[in-house]
Motif scaffolding. Sequence first.
Motif, PDB file in Angstrom:
ATOM      1  N   GLY B  13     -28.643   7.977  -8.450  1.00  0.00           N
ATOM      2  CA  GLY B  13     -27.575   6.799  -8.685  1.00  0.00           C
ATOM      3  C   GLY B  13     -26.158   7.294  -8.140  1.00  0.00           C
ATOM      4  O   GLY B  13     -26.062   8.027  -6.910  1.00  0.00           O
ATOM      5  N   VAL B  14     -25.271   6.614  -8.558  1.00  0.00           N
ATOM      6  CA  VAL B  14     -23.992   6.870  -8.043  1.00  0.00           C
ATOM      7  C   VAL B  14     -23.173   6.700  -9.449  1.00  0.00           C
ATOM      8  O   VAL B  14     -23.346   5.992 -10.410  1.00  0.00           O
ATOM      9  N   PRO B  15     -22.467   8.013  -9.829  1.00  0.00           N
ATOM     10  CA  PRO B  15     -22.167   9.009  -8.829  1.00  0.00           C
ATOM     11  C   PRO B  15     -23.426   9.986  -8.663  1.00  0.00           C
ATOM     12  O   PRO B  15     -24.028  10.077  -9.878  1.00  0.00           O
ATOM     13  N   LEU B  16     -23.553  10.641  -7.493  1.00  0.00           N
ATOM     14  CA  LEU B  16     -24.522  11.445  -7.517  1.00  0.00           C
ATOM     15  C   LEU B  16     -24.049  12.916  -8.081  1.00  0.00           C
ATOM     16  O   LEU B  16     -22.938  13.368  -7.918  1.00  0.00           O
ATOM     17  N   THR B  22     -16.279  10.101  -1.821  1.00  0.00           N
ATOM     18  CA  THR B  22     -15.238   8.897  -2.095  1.00  0.00           C
ATOM     19  C   THR B  22     -16.045   7.974  -3.202  1.00  0.00           C
ATOM     20  O   THR B  22     -15.267   7.614  -4.118  1.00  0.00           O
ATOM     21  N   ALA B  23     -17.101   7.525  -2.795  1.00  0.00           N
ATOM     22  CA  ALA B  23     -17.881   6.612  -3.665  1.00  0.00           C
ATOM     23  C   ALA B  23     -18.122   7.419  -5.113  1.00  0.00           C
ATOM     24  O   ALA B  23     -18.002   6.521  -5.993  1.00  0.00           O
ATOM     25  N   CYS B  24     -18.624   8.420  -4.945  1.00  0.00           N
ATOM     26  CA  CYS B  24     -18.901   9.265  -6.197  1.00  0.00           C
ATOM     27  C   CYS B  24     -17.972   9.367  -7.197  1.00  0.00           C
ATOM     28  O   CYS B  24     -17.891   9.307  -8.371  1.00  0.00           O
ATOM     29  N   LYS B  25     -16.633  10.015  -6.538  1.00  0.00           N
ATOM     30  CA  LYS B  25     -15.484   9.858  -7.205  1.00  0.00           C
ATOM     31  C   LYS B  25     -14.992   8.910  -7.936  1.00  0.00           C
ATOM     32  O   LYS B  25     -14.457   8.754  -9.181  1.00  0.00           O
ATOM     33  N   HIS B 188     -29.318   2.633   2.320  1.00  0.00           N
ATOM     34  CA  HIS B 188     -28.832   3.299   3.340  1.00  0.00           C
ATOM     35  C   HIS B 188     -27.832   2.461   4.130  1.00  0.00           C
ATOM     36  O   HIS B 188     -28.125   1.341   4.481  1.00  0.00           O
ATOM     37  N   PRO B 189     -26.784   3.211   4.423  1.00  0.00           N
ATOM     38  CA  PRO B 189     -25.858   2.673   5.781  1.00  0.00           C
ATOM     39  C   PRO B 189     -26.767   2.665   7.022  1.00  0.00           C
ATOM     40  O   PRO B 189     -27.998   3.149   6.817  1.00  0.00           O
ATOM     41  N   PRO B 190     -26.457   1.895   8.062  1.00  0.00           N
ATOM     42  CA  PRO B 190     -27.195   1.803   9.037  1.00  0.00           C
ATOM     43  C   PRO B 190     -27.623   3.408   9.378  1.00  0.00           C
ATOM     44  O   PRO B 190     -26.744   4.311   9.731  1.00  0.00           O
ATOM     45  N   LEU B 224     -24.237   4.488   1.117  1.00  0.00           N
ATOM     46  CA  LEU B 224     -23.951   3.328   1.380  1.00  0.00           C
ATOM     47  C   LEU B 224     -22.670   2.727   0.797  1.00  0.00           C
ATOM     48  O   LEU B 224     -21.930   2.178   1.478  1.00  0.00           O
ATOM     49  N   ASP B 225     -22.608   3.227  -0.520  1.00  0.00           N
ATOM     50  CA  ASP B 225     -21.227   2.651  -1.189  1.00  0.00           C
ATOM     51  C   ASP B 225     -20.038   3.559  -0.352  1.00  0.00           C
ATOM     52  O   ASP B 225     -18.974   2.839  -0.351  1.00  0.00           O
ATOM     53  N   GLU B 226     -20.313   4.714   0.015  1.00  0.00           N
ATOM     54  CA  GLU B 226     -19.232   5.311   0.701  1.00  0.00           C
ATOM     55  C   GLU B 226     -19.060   4.496   2.264  1.00  0.00           C
ATOM     56  O   GLU B 226     -17.718   4.275   2.603  1.00  0.00           O
ATOM     57  N   TRP B 227     -19.909   4.262   2.663  1.00  0.00           N
ATOM     58  CA  TRP B 227     -19.899   3.704   4.093  1.00  0.00           C
ATOM     59  C   TRP B 227     -19.184   2.165   3.880  1.00  0.00           C
ATOM     60  O   TRP B 227     -18.156   1.907   4.868  1.00  0.00           O
ATOM     61  N   LEU B 228     -19.545   1.440   2.908  1.00  0.00           N
ATOM     62  CA  LEU B 228     -19.040   0.302   2.569  1.00  0.00           C
ATOM     63  C   LEU B 228     -17.318   0.313   2.458  1.00  0.00           C
ATOM     64  O   LEU B 228     -16.565  -0.645   2.680  1.00  0.00           O
ATOM     65  N   LEU B 229     -17.041   1.626   1.637  1.00  0.00           N
ATOM     66  CA  LEU B 229     -15.633   1.655   1.233  1.00  0.00           C
ATOM     67  C   LEU B 229     -14.650   1.857   2.630  1.00  0.00           C
ATOM     68  O   LEU B 229     -13.677   1.428   2.820  1.00  0.00           O
ATOM     69  N   HIS B 230     -15.347   2.574   3.627  1.00  0.00           N
ATOM     70  CA  HIS B 230     -14.618   2.929   4.854  1.00  0.00           C
ATOM     71  C   HIS B 230     -14.813   2.093   6.080  1.00  0.00           C
ATOM     72  O   HIS B 230     -13.887   1.844   6.866  1.00  0.00           O
ATOM     73  N   THR B 231     -16.007   1.095   6.013  1.00  0.00           N
ATOM     74  CA  THR B 231     -16.330   0.243   6.981  1.00  0.00           C
ATOM     75  C   THR B 231     -16.039  -1.112   6.811  1.00  0.00           C
ATOM     76  O   THR B 231     -15.536  -1.987   7.681  1.00  0.00           O
TER      77      THR B 231
END
Lengths: 257, 257
Positions: B13-16, B22-25, B188-190, B224-231
Motif C-alpha cells: 500500500g501507500v504509505p508503505l 515524497t509519495a508516502c509522506k 511500477h514506474p517504467p 509509481l506514485d513517487e515517479w508520477l509526482l516528479h515526472t
Amino acid sequence: MRVTFLGTGAAGGVPLYGCGCTACKRAGNTPRCVRRPCSALVESGDTRVLIDAGLTDLHERFPPGSLDAIVLTHFHPDHVQGLFHLRWGKGLRIPVYAPPDSEGCADLYKHPGVLEFRALAKFEVFTLGKLTLTPLPLIHSRVTFGYAIESLAGGRFAYLTDTAGLPPRTLAHLQSWRADALALDCSHPPRTGPANHNDWTLAAEIVSSIAPGQAWLTHVGHQLDEWLLHTAPVLPAGTTVAMDGDVIEVAGRPGHP
Amino acid sequence: MRVTFLGTGAAGGVPLYGCGCTACKRAGNTPRCVRRPCSALVESGDTRVLIDAGLTDLHERFPPGSLDAIVLTHFHPDHVQGLFHLRWGKGLRIPVYAPPDSEGCADLYKHPGVLEFRALAKFEVFTLGKLTLTPLPLIHSRVTFGYAIESLAGGRFAYLTDTAGLPPRTLAHLQSWRADALALDCSHPPRTGPANHNDWTLAAEIVSSIAPGQAWLTHVGHQLDEWLLHTAPVLPAGTTVAMDGDVIEVAGRPGHP
C-alpha cells in the motif's frame, strides 16, 4: 512489567459478523465491549514486545522501531494476519519469534519482507531486552507455545493461548514457577465435546492448579460473553475476564526475586 | 453499472510502512492519497459484487446480505485477507467465486465458515444478478483471472489485476469485446527486469492494444506514485490513475447492445 490486552477475542471476535445475540448487539453499540484478535503488548522499561499479530492495523499502531520483537503463539490467521501487511515495510527489520511450524501461514515464509522469523524450542529460555521468555507447549490444532515471561525488574507473567488444557510438563513448570499474573485462553462457556480451546470449567481448573497472583481470561468468544451476561457466575478469587484495552501492572510477589 | 475503487494499492500500500519518500509522506498527511489493498465494488441495479477481499474491514463495510457475491482474482494475501475474519460470520452464506487454485490461502478451504467457494474456468461465462462475467487468464505468480463484466443494463467493464502483460487469448478476447472501461494493473514506474506486474510502459501498451472507452490504472505502488509526482508524464488519452474511493459510471457505447 506492564501488560496491555490489545485484543481479547476468539476467532470471529465480538461482535460476530451477522450475529444478533445480546453480547454481539451490546458490542455493536459499545466500543468498550468489542473483542479484537487476541494479542497483548508486554513492556518492561524500554523493552516492548508484541505477543501475536492478529490485529490488522499493526502498521498504524506501532511506528517503525517501536517494537523490539513480535512473539507468536502459533500460525493461525487470527494470530498472524497483521503480518501480511507489516512485512512489506522499508528500512527496518522486525524479529518474529515463533514455534517451530514448518508451514507458517500462507506465504509468510516465502516472502518475509522485513520480518526475521526465528524458530523457538520448547522450554529453551530466550531474552528480549529486559524480558526473559520461556516457550511452553500448549494443546491446540497447530504447534502452539504459551510463554512464561519474567521482567528483570521483577514480575512473572504467563500468557497461555490458544489451548485446551495444558500438557503435564507445562503445568508442572507453571506450578513451580509461581506466576504473578496469568492470561489464559477461555473461549467458551461450560460445554462438553471435543475442544480446541478451554471452556469456562477447564479454565477455572487451570487457574486453580497454577494459583497465580491474578488471572485474566482472554480469547473470549461471543457465546461466553452471552453466557456471562445471563449467568453472572462467581469468578474464582483474583480472576477477571479481560477486555480490550485493559492494562495490568505485574510486580513480583514476596519470595520472588 | 457503477464501479467503486475501494482500494488501488499494490502489496504494502501507500504509505508503505517505514518509507519516507515524497509519495508516502504525502499519503501519511492526506487521507485521499492513501492506497489500500486493490479491490473494487461493481453494482448494477440491486446487484452488488465485490472484486477481491484484501480490505480487512469488510465486515464493517458490508453488513450481512449487502453483497451478492465476492469474486477473487487470485489467492495472494493482499487480495483475500479480509476473508479470514468475514468467514466466521453467522446466519448467512457468501458465495466466493475464484480461479481454480487448489491451495487457496492459508486455511480458507479447510475452514470456510460462511464462505462458499466456487471454482471458475477460464472463458466460461457466469451470471451474478444483472451482471455477466467472463474469467480471463492473466500472467502472475499464481493462477489469476481478470474479468470482463457486462451489465444487462448496458456497459462493459474489464478488471485486470494482477498481471504482467496479457496472454494472447485474453488480449484477443478484449480486443474484440470493446470495453467501455478498463481497470488495469500498473504497479511500477517504467523499469526493466523480471516482472510480476505491469510497469507504466507495459500498462500503456495494453491500454493502446485494447482501446477501451476509458482506462483506470490501479494496483499502484509507492514508487509509481513517487515517479508520477516528479515526472508528471502525459497520460494516454482517456486514462486516469485511480485513487481509493473513485467512482465511475460505465455506460454502453454506440454499437454495443
